[in-house]
Design a protein around this motif. Sequence first.
Motif, PDB file in Angstrom:
ATOM      1  N   TYR A 247       0.823  -1.318  -0.029  1.00 56.33           N
ATOM      2  CA  TYR A 247      -0.164   0.014  -0.065  1.00 56.33           C
ATOM      3  C   TYR A 247       0.630   1.200   0.033  1.00 56.33           C
ATOM      4  O   TYR A 247       0.165   2.444  -0.208  1.00 56.33           O
ATOM      5  CB  TYR A 247      -0.921   0.176   1.058  1.00 56.33           C
TER       6      TYR A 247
ATOM      7  N   ASP B 219       0.484   3.867  -3.050  1.00 52.54           N
ATOM      8  CA  ASP B 219      -0.578   4.652  -2.838  1.00 52.54           C
ATOM      9  C   ASP B 219      -0.936   5.744  -1.690  1.00 52.54           C
ATOM     10  O   ASP B 219      -1.334   6.684  -1.860  1.00 52.54           O
ATOM     11  CB  ASP B 219      -1.945   3.653  -2.603  1.00 52.54           C
ATOM     12  N   VAL B 220      -0.222   5.383  -0.698  1.00 51.67           N
ATOM     13  CA  VAL B 220       0.000   6.435   0.271  1.00 51.67           C
ATOM     14  C   VAL B 220       0.697   7.660  -0.250  1.00 51.67           C
ATOM     15  O   VAL B 220       0.485   8.824  -0.026  1.00 51.67           O
ATOM     16  CB  VAL B 220       0.803   6.077   1.608  1.00 51.67           C
TER      17      VAL B 220
ATOM     18  N   SER C 221      -7.749   3.240  -4.910  1.00 48.47           N
ATOM     19  CA  SER C 221      -6.522   2.228  -4.463  1.00 48.47           C
ATOM     20  C   SER C 221      -7.346   1.157  -4.080  1.00 48.47           C
ATOM     21  O   SER C 221      -8.422   0.991  -3.321  1.00 48.47           O
ATOM     22  CB  SER C 221      -6.075   2.769  -3.107  1.00 48.47           C
TER      23      SER C 221
ATOM     24  N   HIS D 173      -6.344  -0.583  -1.631  1.00 48.65           N
ATOM     25  CA  HIS D 173      -5.881  -0.596  -0.202  1.00 48.65           C
ATOM     26  C   HIS D 173      -6.888   0.525   0.575  1.00 48.65           C
ATOM     27  O   HIS D 173      -7.034   1.464   0.176  1.00 48.65           O
ATOM     28  CB  HIS D 173      -4.353  -0.270   0.169  1.00 48.65           C
TER      29      HIS D 173
ATOM     30  N   VAL E 274      -6.492   3.402   1.812  1.00 51.41           N
ATOM     31  CA  VAL E 274      -5.204   4.540   1.663  1.00 51.41           C
ATOM     32  C   VAL E 274      -5.597   5.624   2.577  1.00 51.41           C
ATOM     33  O   VAL E 274      -4.670   6.073   3.235  1.00 51.41           O
ATOM     34  CB  VAL E 274      -5.059   4.816   0.093  1.00 51.41           C
TER      35      VAL E 274
ATOM     36  N   LEU F   2      -5.136   4.421   6.065  1.00 50.31           N
ATOM     37  CA  LEU F   2      -3.749   4.406   6.563  1.00 50.31           C
ATOM     38  C   LEU F   2      -3.230   5.849   6.889  1.00 50.31           C
ATOM     39  O   LEU F   2      -2.496   6.182   7.679  1.00 50.31           O
ATOM     40  CB  LEU F   2      -2.833   3.953   5.259  1.00 50.31           C
TER      41      LEU F   2
ATOM     42  N   TRP G  83     -10.271  -2.713   6.586  1.00 52.67           N
ATOM     43  CA  TRP G  83      -9.337  -2.820   5.934  1.00 52.67           C
ATOM     44  C   TRP G  83      -9.924  -3.185   4.746  1.00 52.67           C
ATOM     45  O   TRP G  83     -10.463  -4.494   4.242  1.00 52.67           O
ATOM     46  CB  TRP G  83      -8.360  -4.096   6.278  1.00 52.67           C
TER      47      TRP G  83
ATOM     48  N   PRO H 273     -10.644  -1.775   0.036  1.00 51.55           N
ATOM     49  CA  PRO H 273     -10.128  -0.851  -0.836  1.00 51.55           C
ATOM     50  C   PRO H 273     -10.903   0.585  -0.776  1.00 51.55           C
ATOM     51  O   PRO H 273     -11.999   0.743  -0.275  1.00 51.55           O
ATOM     52  CB  PRO H 273     -10.807  -1.209  -2.290  1.00 51.55           C
ATOM     53  N   GLU H 274     -10.153   1.493  -1.183  1.00 48.64           N
ATOM     54  CA  GLU H 274     -10.864   3.045  -0.919  1.00 48.64           C
ATOM     55  C   GLU H 274     -10.664   3.580  -2.144  1.00 48.64           C
ATOM     56  O   GLU H 274      -9.439   3.508  -2.830  1.00 48.64           O
ATOM     57  CB  GLU H 274     -10.224   3.652   0.215  1.00 48.64           C
TER      58      GLU H 274
END
Lengths: 285, 250
Positions: free
Chosen positions: B101, B104-105, B151, B153, B155, B158, B173, B175-176
């Motif tokens: 991830y 993407d962050v 994403s 993940h 993201v 996080l 947890w 996808p976003e």
Amino acid sequence: MTAVACPPGLPLSAGLGLHREHLDEVLAGAGQVSFLEIHAENFMSAGGPTLTLLDRLAALYPISLHGVALSLGGEEPLDAGHLHRLRRIIDRIAPASFSEHLAWSSHDGVYLNDLLPLAYDQASLLRVVEHVDQAQSALGMRLLLENPATYVSHRQSTWDEVDFLAEIARRSGCGLLLDINNVLVSSVNHGRDPRDYLQRFPLTLVGEIHLAGHEQDRDDEGQLLLVDTHGDAIAEPVWRLFAETIARSGPLPTLIERDNDIPSFAEMAAELTRAISILSQHQQD
Amino acid sequence: MRTPLKSFSIAVRTPDGVQPMFVSAAGGRFAIYQRNHVSSLVAALARTFPVVKRLVGDDFFAAMAARFVLQAPPRSRIIAEYGGDFAAFVAAFEPAETLPYLADVARLEHARVAAFHAADHEGFDLDGEGAIAAALTRRIALHPSATLLASPHPVLGLWQANQRETPGAVARWAPETLIIHRDGDAIAHSPLDDFAAEFVTTLLTADSLEAALLTLAEPELAGAALLLVVRLVRDGALVVAPPDPTPEHF
């Protein structure tokens, strides 16, 4: 040389380099800040809060616009896009002064993010004069050229730095920014006498003085090395050289510069007060 | 041709490389320029990517960022713009592959900085039925400050978990998808649920708002889609594009 307008210039007192950490105090008008110096490249946003802030600062203080990325000493033509962005800021806030460095920072389209030394020879002289002339025409104002802090020198240099700066100013019509910390740093690093340098410096062309801190280090051979970190309080020898210079020139716009390890506003304001006290001892009626 | 400054420039970007012949500097002083080049740009990346730095730790970040600086030095003289390719570099950086991830962050963090400096846009508000009716024939676009980030993940979760002094747990947890944009002077995140993400994706490539609404499988979803567009325009994530210019000559 192209005739360009001479900006009004900065007040003959002391100013402060802007830092986000001191924004509240600066916007509240704290301390005896006579002008603000801002780095042009920090205000090149296309829109948004940065430009709103720029307008607010310019409404409160005379602004010294200080560029770090024009690469006047570079071998390549000046970046037209960068000149355009500088002009946008100048048109927006009408700064009291614009300054840049006798240095280069870009090559082959790569921006090295540092102020790098150039050879002081005839080829460089012609190039820098042409670049200063182009910049002054594009920006519609006279610029001040700052003496650099250097750690190495070019073997093909044939000019002395002071003579080189004076000749650029004579040919291009630009003024000079005298960074006294840079004088000390370069003098120690190249085994020169900073007092001799300052005595030969054409003070009548100086539109601004910079005072900053440096770090003492040793090179790999154990020789004293001064590094222009802008991360420390102004050193005592710099204060002494400043006082001696002002005694000869009379008061000049003087900037307290700090770019790293930013201290409290109060600590910066104390340096500002000290500079003002030295300036006022040599007030000319 | 190797001009003096070209040699100088290459030497600055080659750590532990030899200094150019034409420079006189004993005592390893040329290395100051090599160190400044890398450390000042690593510091600039650390300012843009604080959460990436936190997720991998200071030492790992410094090593990864230094590698990036030497591989992809800035092409822009505006340092705030540096790091547009950092996310792609992170995605391909093998030592970081245990954190899938991370890239993407980095995308989210870069989008935040880009949003802060982006151009303004003279708003066309969608308040009232008249304005909405007028907008139906217009194209809807991202605001100049906005980035759409989809994403696999969590993201945003996080990023949010790492805003606290002690990193919190990621709530869900999954996808976003979100739009990162400016709202007034602040940076905002507009999370999109599955329906919103799909509709916004269609909307951004559609010829008009009306055309996008017509693609909805169930016509009763049009109301929800319109409310979504009104909200995203109001918050500054989307803009109603100006009408296509009328040709002056026929």
